[in-house]
Design a protein around this motif. Structure first.
Motif, PDB file in Angstrom:
ATOM      1  N   GLN A 142       0.810  -1.218   0.000  1.00  0.00           N
ATOM      2  CA  GLN A 142       0.000   0.000   0.000  1.00  0.00           C
ATOM      3  C   GLN A 142       0.849   1.277   0.000  1.00  0.00           C
ATOM      4  N   PRO A 143       1.907   1.385   0.816  1.00  0.00           N
ATOM      5  CA  PRO A 143       2.717   2.609   0.741  1.00  0.00           C
ATOM      6  C   PRO A 143       3.358   2.814  -0.633  1.00  0.00           C
ATOM      7  N   GLU A 144       3.760   1.717  -1.275  1.00  0.00           N
ATOM      8  CA  GLU A 144       4.347   1.834  -2.617  1.00  0.00           C
ATOM      9  C   GLU A 144       3.312   2.333  -3.624  1.00  0.00           C
ATOM     10  N   ARG A 145       2.098   1.813  -3.551  1.00  0.00           N
ATOM     11  CA  ARG A 145       1.034   2.278  -4.448  1.00  0.00           C
ATOM     12  C   ARG A 145       0.719   3.747  -4.200  1.00  0.00           C
ATOM     13  N   THR A 146       0.695   4.140  -2.936  1.00  0.00           N
ATOM     14  CA  THR A 146       0.417   5.538  -2.601  1.00  0.00           C
ATOM     15  C   THR A 146       1.540   6.437  -3.101  1.00  0.00           C
ATOM     16  N   ARG A 147       2.775   5.998  -2.962  1.00  0.00           N
ATOM     17  CA  ARG A 147       3.910   6.783  -3.453  1.00  0.00           C
ATOM     18  C   ARG A 147       3.828   6.943  -4.972  1.00  0.00           C
ATOM     19  N   LEU A 148       3.484   5.875  -5.675  1.00  0.00           N
ATOM     20  CA  LEU A 148       3.337   5.968  -7.131  1.00  0.00           C
ATOM     21  C   LEU A 148       2.181   6.886  -7.516  1.00  0.00           C
ATOM     22  N   ALA A 149       1.108   6.864  -6.741  1.00  0.00           N
ATOM     23  CA  ALA A 149      -0.022   7.763  -7.013  1.00  0.00           C
ATOM     24  C   ALA A 149       0.398   9.225  -6.832  1.00  0.00           C
ATOM     25  N   TRP A 150       1.192   9.507  -5.797  1.00  0.00           N
ATOM     26  CA  TRP A 150       1.695  10.869  -5.606  1.00  0.00           C
ATOM     27  C   TRP A 150       2.573  11.276  -6.779  1.00  0.00           C
TER      28      TRP A 150
ATOM     29  N   PRO B 243       5.241   4.183   7.460  1.00  0.00           N
ATOM     30  CA  PRO B 243       4.987   5.605   7.215  1.00  0.00           C
ATOM     31  C   PRO B 243       3.863   6.149   8.093  1.00  0.00           C
ATOM     32  N   ALA B 244       4.032   7.391   8.478  1.00  0.00           N
ATOM     33  CA  ALA B 244       2.996   8.078   9.248  1.00  0.00           C
ATOM     34  C   ALA B 244       1.879   8.515   8.313  1.00  0.00           C
ATOM     35  N   GLY B 245       0.732   8.793   8.884  1.00  0.00           N
ATOM     36  CA  GLY B 245      -0.396   9.272   8.091  1.00  0.00           C
ATOM     37  C   GLY B 245      -0.145  10.682   7.588  1.00  0.00           C
ATOM     38  N   LEU B 246      -0.893  11.075   6.587  1.00  0.00           N
ATOM     39  CA  LEU B 246      -0.776  12.413   6.021  1.00  0.00           C
ATOM     40  C   LEU B 246      -1.335  13.421   7.009  1.00  0.00           C
ATOM     41  N   ALA B 247      -0.557  14.440   7.309  1.00  0.00           N
ATOM     42  CA  ALA B 247      -0.996  15.476   8.242  1.00  0.00           C
ATOM     43  C   ALA B 247      -2.152  16.263   7.634  1.00  0.00           C
ATOM     44  N   PRO B 248      -3.112  16.689   8.448  1.00  0.00           N
ATOM     45  CA  PRO B 248      -4.248  17.452   7.913  1.00  0.00           C
ATOM     46  C   PRO B 248      -3.825  18.715   7.173  1.00  0.00           C
ATOM     47  N   GLY B 249      -2.802  19.400   7.663  1.00  0.00           N
ATOM     48  CA  GLY B 249      -2.338  20.607   6.980  1.00  0.00           C
ATOM     49  C   GLY B 249      -1.782  20.305   5.603  1.00  0.00           C
ATOM     50  N   ALA B 250      -1.059  19.205   5.473  1.00  0.00           N
ATOM     51  CA  ALA B 250      -0.510  18.813   4.174  1.00  0.00           C
ATOM     52  C   ALA B 250      -1.628  18.420   3.213  1.00  0.00           C
ATOM     53  N   ALA B 251      -2.648  17.755   3.719  1.00  0.00           N
ATOM     54  CA  ALA B 251      -3.780  17.366   2.871  1.00  0.00           C
ATOM     55  C   ALA B 251      -4.518  18.603   2.361  1.00  0.00           C
ATOM     56  N   VAL B 252      -4.743  19.554   3.254  1.00  0.00           N
ATOM     57  CA  VAL B 252      -5.419  20.794   2.854  1.00  0.00           C
ATOM     58  C   VAL B 252      -4.554  21.569   1.866  1.00  0.00           C
ATOM     59  N   GLY B 253      -3.244  21.598   2.112  1.00  0.00           N
ATOM     60  CA  GLY B 253      -2.339  22.292   1.198  1.00  0.00           C
ATOM     61  C   GLY B 253      -2.331  21.685  -0.194  1.00  0.00           C
ATOM     62  N   ALA B 254      -2.269  20.364  -0.265  1.00  0.00           N
ATOM     63  CA  ALA B 254      -2.276  19.693  -1.573  1.00  0.00           C
ATOM     64  C   ALA B 254      -3.599  19.919  -2.297  1.00  0.00           C
TER      65      ALA B 254
ATOM     66  N   ARG C 143       8.757  11.196   0.390  1.00  0.00           N
ATOM     67  CA  ARG C 143       9.853  10.831   1.302  1.00  0.00           C
ATOM     68  C   ARG C 143       9.328  10.136   2.555  1.00  0.00           C
ATOM     69  N   GLN C 144       8.199  10.587   3.080  1.00  0.00           N
ATOM     70  CA  GLN C 144       7.618   9.963   4.269  1.00  0.00           C
ATOM     71  C   GLN C 144       7.185   8.530   3.975  1.00  0.00           C
ATOM     72  N   LEU C 145       6.682   8.286   2.787  1.00  0.00           N
ATOM     73  CA  LEU C 145       6.204   6.950   2.430  1.00  0.00           C
ATOM     74  C   LEU C 145       7.335   5.953   2.218  1.00  0.00           C
ATOM     75  N   ALA C 146       8.565   6.425   2.129  1.00  0.00           N
ATOM     76  CA  ALA C 146       9.697   5.518   1.951  1.00  0.00           C
ATOM     77  C   ALA C 146      10.076   4.826   3.259  1.00  0.00           C
ATOM     78  N   ALA C 147       9.553   5.285   4.384  1.00  0.00           N
ATOM     79  CA  ALA C 147       9.864   4.683   5.682  1.00  0.00           C
ATOM     80  C   ALA C 147       9.214   3.308   5.793  1.00  0.00           C
ATOM     81  N   ALA C 148       9.752   2.488   6.685  1.00  0.00           N
ATOM     82  CA  ALA C 148       9.211   1.146   6.876  1.00  0.00           C
ATOM     83  C   ALA C 148       7.770   1.199   7.388  1.00  0.00           C
TER      84      ALA C 148
END
Length: 106
Positions: free
Chosen positions: A14-22, A79-90, A72-77
């Protein structure tokens, strides 16, 4: 014995798919920004067109920053969830680029 909600989560691919989607979203955003910039600067070079091109470039840069940080966050073993501020910014960057693209076309 563990409760159902406390078991360790296996993220799998799942993190790899999410990274590719980004990455795909970043590519689509880049193409849209380049086409909008080309259209904005294709005219007479009036101050309004130059200002619009600068705003488009600024929003595109902000989106690239948010996307690169998330990739970069998704490359971790684990990964933490997306911060609300980052989601709103994107989301705000995507909406702003869509509005600018519509304004350039009209």
């Amino acid at each position: 014995m563990t409760r159902p909600g406390t078991a360790a989560r296996d993220a799998g691919l799942q993190p790899e798919r999410t990274r590719l989607a980004w990455r795909r979203t970043t590519l689509a955003c880049s193409v849209t920004a380049v086409l909008a910039l080309r259209q904005a600067l294709h005219g007479s070079g009036s101050p309004v067109e130059v200002t619009g091109a600068a705003v488009i470039a600024l929003v595109w840069t902000a989106f690239l920053w948010v996307a690169h940080r998330r990739i970069r966050q998704l490359a971790a073993a684990r990964p933490a969830g997306l911060a609300p501020g980052a989601a709103v910014g994107a989301a705000a960057c995507a909406v702003a680029l869509a509005v600018f693209a519509t304004a350039v076309i009209v």
